[in-house]
Write an enzyme that holds these catalytic residues in place. Structure first.
Site, PDB file in Angstrom:
ATOM      1  N   GLY A 208       0.839  -1.211   0.000  1.00 39.41           N
ATOM      2  CA  GLY A 208       0.000   0.000   0.000  1.00 39.41           C
ATOM      3  C   GLY A 208       0.861   1.242   0.000  1.00 39.41           C
ATOM      4  N   ASN A 209       0.262   2.369   0.342  1.00 39.65           N
ATOM      5  CA  ASN A 209       1.027   3.609   0.470  1.00 39.65           C
ATOM      6  C   ASN A 209       0.370   4.485   1.538  1.00 39.65           C
ATOM      7  OD1 ASN A 209      -0.942   5.451  -0.928  1.00 39.65           O
ATOM      8  ND2 ASN A 209      -0.545   4.002  -2.592  1.00 39.65           N
ATOM      9  N   PHE A 210       0.995   5.621   1.826  1.00 43.30           N
ATOM     10  CA  PHE A 210       0.565   6.437   2.967  1.00 43.30           C
ATOM     11  C   PHE A 210      -0.593   7.394   2.652  1.00 43.30           C
ATOM     12  CE2 PHE A 210       5.081   5.598   4.242  1.00 43.30           C
ATOM     13  CZ  PHE A 210       4.763   4.786   5.322  1.00 43.30           C
ATOM     14  N   ALA A 276      -3.793   7.613  -5.058  1.00 46.32           N
ATOM     15  CA  ALA A 276      -2.398   7.142  -5.161  1.00 46.32           C
ATOM     16  C   ALA A 276      -2.471   5.662  -5.540  1.00 46.32           C
ATOM     17  CB  ALA A 276      -1.690   7.331  -3.834  1.00 46.32           C
TER      18      ALA A 276
END
Ligand code: CTP
Length: 395
Positions: A208-210, A276
């Site tokens: 995943g990402n932030f 994102a």
């Protein structure tokens, strides 16, 4: 600008109530129909006679019409109003509004509102700064209410600080702009993506990402606030939607987001790709949990479809396509390259070099670029304010 708009002006017991007859006069002069309601204490600060004369209607204070056995219908008022403006609002009434304590007519009207609600607090600086007051304001904001922030200046107590009621002409301007905004994107279909994507590795792990989704959600709310029909395709986030003009579609992976964009994209007037999206996903999703039985682990990844590029390839003549670029170096150059290669109308550049910008912050700092070059370079602002700037460009 306000011709035919039905506006409830709700007054509570603050000395700043003396400014409200002027607000009522301004609203009437601009073509609005005004119904004034007050708390009993507000009537000690400004007379109902003044207000009923200016508003051309009897003022409502009590839930019941005295001696008649009839009640003042707050539900009907909620249906009638195109906007409700609570000004000035004391700390006491803010607390009651935030927690639904309906012990007077004004609060029952607030709870019955089906329209935009403007809230203009006014009180002494320390009362305004108290965490309890601030919490109540943030809570009301989270309900979708529009806070008209107080100003700094001399207060009735003789102290100087933040807590002065916004001036009537400025309140009028905020209400008027709201109605202009409401019309500006009416009947437009806007597709917005937000948040991260999760690419499953096995049943318990993902890549995943932030991203938190804050920027995309702010854009969705601002677009809906301006009358657009919004479809918000969101990756995993704790954020909530609180506008009836937003149709939310929850997705998990880049593949899910792609399928939803393919479904809603062709019919959209504007597409804003704020999500994102993962560039790679696991080549093989394991159906059982991966065990740590070796000293290192290599995961094979395969590229995901670049959704924005695909939307750009199929862009229709009257469609507007907006992408985001999150860069750490050669920011402007990279963003311009993405704008061109993905066939975008605008690209919104975030640089991670700017403190307070990007993932995980409530603020952002952006540069909007089109084919001709830079359109806007913003300062560091809240993501709501940034959403306004982006939509101003789109409008
Ligand atoms: N994007 C997309 N689909 C992907 C990856 C990105 O639609 N699979 C979109 C994002 O939503 C964003 C824009 O493309 O609007 C740019 O994303 P960004 O991550 O900055 O750039 P990439 O094109 O992925 O390139 P790189 O990661 O190499 O910078």
């Amino acid at each position: 600008m306000l011709k035919g708009k039905k506006i409830v002006v709700a007054i509570t017991g603050s000395i700043a109530a003396y400014k409200i007859p002027l607000l009522v006069r301004l609203l009437i002069k601009n073509g609005a129909e005004v119904q004034v309601i007050m708390t009993p204490v507000a009537a000690d600060f400004v007379t109902p006679l003044t207000l009923s004369t200016l508003s051309l209607r009897p003022v409502i204070i009590d839930p019941f019409k005295s001696g008649t056995g009839e009640w003042n219908n707050h539900v009907e008022l909620g249906q009638w109003a195109d906007a409700m403006v609570f000004a000035p609002v004391t700390a006491n009434t803010l607390g009651k509004m935030a927690h639904g304590i309906a012990d007077n007519f004004l609060i029952t009207a607030y709870l019955s509102a089906k329209c935009p609600v403007f809230i203009a607090p006014a009180m002494d600086l320390d009362m305004f700064a108290h965490p309890s007051t601030q919490n109540n304001i943030r809570l009301l904001e989270s309900f979708g209410n529009i806070i008209i922030e107080p100003q700094t200046g001399e207060l009735a107590s003789g102290l100087t600080g933040l807590g002065r009621l916004e001036e009537p002409d400025k309140i009028l301007q905020i209400i008027t702009e709201h109605f202009i905004h409401l019309q500006v994107l009416a009947k437009k279909k806007i597709l917005i993506t937000a948040g991260p994507t999760y690419e499953k590795i096995d049943p318990v792990r993902f890549i995943g990402n932030f991203s938190t989704g804050t920027m995309g959600f702010a854009l969705a709310h601002e677009a809906a606030h301006r009358g657009a029909n919004v479809t918000l395709i969101s990756g995993p986030t704790h954020l909530k939607v609180n506008h009836p003009g937003i149709h939310r579609v929850d997705v998990e992976s880049a593949e899910d987001m792609l399928l939803q964009c393919r479904s809603f994209g062709p019919d959209s007037d504007v597409i804003i790709m704020a999500a994102a999206v993962a560039d790679y996903s696991a080549a093989n999703q394991h159906t059982t949990k991966l065990k740590k039985n070796s000293s290192s682990l290599n995961l094979e990844l395969k590229p995901t479809v670049d959704i924005l590029r695909e939307l750009g390839t199929h862009k229709k003549a009257n469609q507007l396509l907006v992408g985001f670029a999150l860069e750490t170096d050669n920011e402007l150059e990279n963003a311009k390259q993405k704008l061109k290669s993905k066939n975008l109308d605008y690209i919104v550049l975030n640089s991670l070099k700017d403190e307070g910008a990007g993932f995980g912050f409530t603020t952002n700092k952006i540069t909007i670029i089109d084919n001709q070059g830079i359109v806007i370079e913003s300062s560091l602002k809240t993501k709501q304010e940034i959403a306004c700037d982006i939509l101003d460009v789109i409008v």
